[in-house]
Design an enzyme around this catalytic site. Structure first.
Site, PDB file in Angstrom:
ATOM      1  N   ALA A  12       0.844  -1.203   0.000  1.00 44.32           N
ATOM      2  CA  ALA A  12       0.000   0.000   0.000  1.00 44.32           C
ATOM      3  C   ALA A  12       0.876   1.249   0.000  1.00 44.32           C
ATOM      4  O   ALA A  12       0.699   2.146   0.811  1.00 44.32           O
ATOM      5  CB  ALA A  12      -0.925  -0.021   1.220  1.00 44.32           C
ATOM      6  N   VAL A  92       5.107  -4.322  -3.990  1.00 42.70           N
ATOM      7  CA  VAL A  92       5.962  -4.087  -2.820  1.00 42.70           C
ATOM      8  C   VAL A  92       7.249  -3.395  -3.267  1.00 42.70           C
ATOM      9  O   VAL A  92       7.547  -3.319  -4.458  1.00 42.70           O
ATOM     10  CB  VAL A  92       6.280  -5.409  -2.083  1.00 42.70           C
ATOM     11  CG1 VAL A  92       4.991  -6.049  -1.584  1.00 42.70           C
ATOM     12  CG2 VAL A  92       7.031  -6.373  -2.984  1.00 42.70           C
ATOM     13  N   SER A 133       5.436  -4.072  -9.215  1.00 39.03           N
ATOM     14  CA  SER A 133       6.751  -3.563  -8.810  1.00 39.03           C
ATOM     15  C   SER A 133       7.687  -3.564 -10.009  1.00 39.03           C
ATOM     16  O   SER A 133       7.509  -4.345 -10.937  1.00 39.03           O
ATOM     17  CB  SER A 133       7.371  -4.478  -7.739  1.00 39.03           C
ATOM     18  OG  SER A 133       6.606  -4.515  -6.581  1.00 39.03           O
ATOM     19  N   GLU A 167       5.509  10.405  -9.338  1.00 38.58           N
ATOM     20  CA  GLU A 167       4.971  10.991  -8.112  1.00 38.58           C
ATOM     21  C   GLU A 167       4.750  12.485  -8.328  1.00 38.58           C
ATOM     22  O   GLU A 167       5.480  13.134  -9.073  1.00 38.58           O
ATOM     23  CB  GLU A 167       5.928  10.733  -6.949  1.00 38.58           C
ATOM     24  CG  GLU A 167       5.882   9.281  -6.528  1.00 38.58           C
ATOM     25  CD  GLU A 167       6.861   8.939  -5.423  1.00 38.58           C
ATOM     26  OE1 GLU A 167       7.186   9.810  -4.604  1.00 38.58           O
ATOM     27  OE2 GLU A 167       7.312   7.793  -5.394  1.00 38.58           O
ATOM     28  N   LYS A 222      10.478  -1.164 -18.532  1.00 38.15           N
ATOM     29  CA  LYS A 222      10.345  -0.257 -17.381  1.00 38.15           C
ATOM     30  C   LYS A 222      11.725   0.274 -16.964  1.00 38.15           C
ATOM     31  O   LYS A 222      11.895   1.474 -16.731  1.00 38.15           O
ATOM     32  CB  LYS A 222       9.660  -0.996 -16.222  1.00 38.15           C
ATOM     33  CG  LYS A 222       9.591  -0.225 -14.926  1.00 38.15           C
ATOM     34  CD  LYS A 222       8.785   1.058 -15.026  1.00 38.15           C
ATOM     35  CE  LYS A 222       9.086   1.961 -13.846  1.00 38.15           C
ATOM     36  NZ  LYS A 222       8.360   3.212 -13.860  1.00 38.15           N
ATOM     37  N   LEU A 223      12.707  -0.609 -16.882  1.00 41.56           N
ATOM     38  CA  LEU A 223      14.050  -0.158 -16.508  1.00 41.56           C
ATOM     39  C   LEU A 223      14.587   0.810 -17.556  1.00 41.56           C
ATOM     40  O   LEU A 223      15.193   1.837 -17.241  1.00 41.56           O
ATOM     41  CB  LEU A 223      15.020  -1.358 -16.393  1.00 41.56           C
ATOM     42  CG  LEU A 223      14.759  -2.383 -15.299  1.00 41.56           C
ATOM     43  CD1 LEU A 223      15.852  -3.444 -15.293  1.00 41.56           C
ATOM     44  CD2 LEU A 223      14.698  -1.707 -13.929  1.00 41.56           C
ATOM     45  N   CYS A 278      13.141   5.753  -7.695  1.00 38.44           N
ATOM     46  CA  CYS A 278      13.245   4.848  -8.848  1.00 38.44           C
ATOM     47  C   CYS A 278      14.452   5.042  -9.755  1.00 38.44           C
ATOM     48  O   CYS A 278      15.080   4.061 -10.137  1.00 38.44           O
ATOM     49  CB  CYS A 278      11.981   4.963  -9.690  1.00 38.44           C
ATOM     50  SG  CYS A 278      10.532   4.371  -8.811  1.00 38.44           S
ATOM     51  N   GLN A 280      17.635   6.153  -9.713  1.00 37.63           N
ATOM     52  CA  GLN A 280      18.948   5.606  -9.367  1.00 37.63           C
ATOM     53  C   GLN A 280      18.895   4.089  -9.213  1.00 37.63           C
ATOM     54  O   GLN A 280      19.714   3.356  -9.769  1.00 37.63           O
ATOM     55  CB  GLN A 280      19.434   6.271  -8.073  1.00 37.63           C
ATOM     56  CG  GLN A 280      20.682   5.617  -7.546  1.00 37.63           C
ATOM     57  CD  GLN A 280      21.531   6.573  -6.739  1.00 37.63           C
ATOM     58  OE1 GLN A 280      21.671   7.741  -7.088  1.00 37.63           O
ATOM     59  NE2 GLN A 280      22.098   6.083  -5.662  1.00 37.63           N
ATOM     60  N   LYS A 341      10.766  16.218  -5.251  1.00 31.55           N
ATOM     61  CA  LYS A 341      10.155  17.086  -6.249  1.00 31.55           C
ATOM     62  C   LYS A 341       8.891  17.684  -5.644  1.00 31.55           C
ATOM     63  O   LYS A 341       8.488  17.276  -4.552  1.00 31.55           O
ATOM     64  CB  LYS A 341       9.841  16.325  -7.537  1.00 31.55           C
ATOM     65  CG  LYS A 341       8.793  15.235  -7.342  1.00 31.55           C
ATOM     66  CD  LYS A 341       8.704  14.320  -8.527  1.00 31.55           C
ATOM     67  CE  LYS A 341       7.783  14.827  -9.581  1.00 31.55           C
ATOM     68  NZ  LYS A 341       7.394  13.765 -10.539  1.00 31.55           N
TER      69      LYS A 341
END
Ligand code: NAI
Length: 465
Positions: A12, A92, A133, A167, A222-223, A278, A280, A341
């Site tokens: 969560a 997670v 994740s 975010e 994603k990476l 994320c 780094q 940010k």
């Protein structure tokens, strides 16, 4: 394609909370349960005062207000939620390993593995398990092997559905996603699972934005997306250093290159360096994976993005010290902003942490103001570095809730987060209150150099001489 009645999300956090809130609001016929082992976090999600939600995101509390208790639930009853759901999202944390093989680079998958083992133990009916994740490429096969050896005779389909939200704009990003990526096996049952998950997003997104791939492409994409985004920031930050030496203005350079449609204008703002949980972590992961395949040049190429980011943070701190006559010992330096940010209360990997640490090593007295970050969080971030004792951190750094008190008799102000409210401060009053010369180090290029100099400030703006 299966009809979905119940979804469960394990984790969560900054991704699980907003993502599931949006799914619940767009799919009123589906019951969405978000579970976590962290009781305090679940209590915050269930708090009747919506200002106490553990994640601050514009628009989030309004969505939670509409759905919570109707078809959106937050709970610590992990096993029950797994048992009842047809689709289980794993959301997670996957931090960088701090021990053993791959320490400092590889992703630590212990939390994901624990989830997989728990699902294997609990599930009595077929399930679709979704990796939300961010995971290293080929993790799905590890999850699959754990799930397939349960002995329960249950059939699992494993999908990769990485999250691309940023975010600060999470709700908007989820509602108006550029694309949703769903990777899965290229078998009939894999295709059915991909279609089932696609049908959820199709509640609010046009079909052409829902991309289906094989599971490895999805994991790797994603990476790579994060590596490309961070690379743009490091590229423009590298140029910001050059601008400061050459009378070029990084904003003008950004505009000039960003109007080239092959380059585009986004993510070209010079700053004190990227932060967040994320960029780094995911680049280090890409570096680690590349090196483990013997692709050293590939690894070195991406590692340079991180090296440039560290340089940018160090450069900012060193500039403060050298400008303040080579000593900041006993000098009061006000930090405006601590979050990585604006519009988020997340501070993970925030540039402010390293800059504070560097200045505290020089015995500066730091006063921090951030509109959304608590004092406990700020001290926890500093203590985590273990550079000095927690007592010393509390002695040298204070946290205030009123920025105007903070600036009284300050030697300098460092702007470290681009919160909009900083632009609207009465900078004339701030100038009055500060010691002279009054220095402002703008790590976010928030204010106008002309205006600030006209008010009397010694004003430094990253990327401008
Ligand atoms: P977070 O740390 O905010 O939340 C993770 C939650 O999982 C925590 O509340 C933790 O208590 C819970 N958890 C850990 N193990 C558990 C278990 N066995 N059972 C139940 N709960 C458990 O992390 P965040 O930021 O939400 O990130 C989650 C994943 O999403 C990471 O892999 C991250 O890389 C990825 N991601 C993050 C983005 C971001 O902007 N934060 C954006 C896109 C992807």
């Amino acid at each position: 394609m299966k009809k979905v009645n119940k979804i469960c999300c394990i984790g969560a956090g900054y991704v699980g909370g907003p993502t599931m809130s949006v799914i619940a609001s767009q799919c009123p016929e589906i019951t969405v349960t978000v579970v976590d082992i962290n009781q305090a976090r679940i209590d915050q999600w269930n708090d009747s005062d919506l200002d106490n939600l553990p994640v601050y995101e514009p628009g989030l509390k309004e969505i939670v207000a509409k759905t919570r208790g109707k078809n959106l639930f937050f709970s610590t009853e992990v096993d029950k939620a797994i048992d009842e759901a047809e689709i289980i999202f794993i959301s997670v944390n996957t931090p960088t390993k701090t021990y053993g093989k791959g320490k400092g680079q590889a992703a630590d998958l212990k939390f994901v593995e624990l989830c997989a083992r728990n699902i294997a133990k609990i599930a009595k009916t077929d399930k679709i398990v979704v990796e939300k994740s961010t995971l290293p490429v080929r993790t799905a096969s590890a999850i699959k092997s754990i799930l397939e050896n349960t002995g329960n005779g249950v059939k699992f389909e494993i999908l990769s559905n990485p999250e691309f939200l940023a975010e600060g704009t999470a709700v908007e990003d989820l509602l108006q996603a550029d694309r949703v990526l769903i990777g899965g096996d290229e078998t009939p049952s894999g295709q059915e699972a991909k279609d089932t998950l696609s049908s959820i997003y199709a509640h609010w997104l046009p079909k052409e934005r829902i991309l289906q791939t094989n599971v490895w492409s999805s994991e790797l994409s994603k990476l790579v997306a994060n590596a490309f985004l961070a690379q743009r920031v490091s590229s423009i930050n590298a140029i910001s250093a050059l601008c400061e030496r050459t009378d070029a203005n990084v904003a003008e350079v950004s505009r000039a290159i960003g109007t080239d449609s092959r380059i585009g204008p986004k993510f070209l703002n010079a700053s004190v360096g990227f932060g967040g949980s994320c960029f780094q972590k995911d680049i280090l992961n890409l570096v680690y994976i590349s090196r483990s395949f013997g692709l050293n040049e590939v690894a070195d190429y991406w590692e340079q993005v991180i090296i440039m980011n560290d340089y940018q943070k160090r450069r900012f701190a060193e500039n403060i010290i050298s400008t303040l006559y080579n000593t900041v010992s006993g000098k009061k330096i006000v930090f405006l902003g601590w979050a990585f940010k604006k519009d988020t209360n997340d501070t993970r990997e925030s540039a402010a942490i390293n800059i504070a640490d560097a200045l505290l090593e020089e015995k500066a007295e730091i006063v921090v103001y951030d509109p959304k970050v608590s004092a406990d969080r700020i001290y926890a971030d500093l203590d985590y570095l273990e550079t000095r004792s927690p007592e010393e951190n509390r002695k040298l750094l204070t946290v205030v809730s009123n920025p105007m008190d903070a600036v009284q008799d300050a030697h300098a102000i460092a702007i470290l987060t681009e919160w909009d409210e900083f632009k609207n401060y009465d900078w004339d009053i701030i100038f009055e209150k500060m010691l002279k010369p009054a220095f402002v180090f703008d790590g976010r290029r928030l204010l106008s150099k002309e205006d600030m100099e006209a008010k009397g400030f010694q004003y430094y703006k990253i990327g401008q001489s």
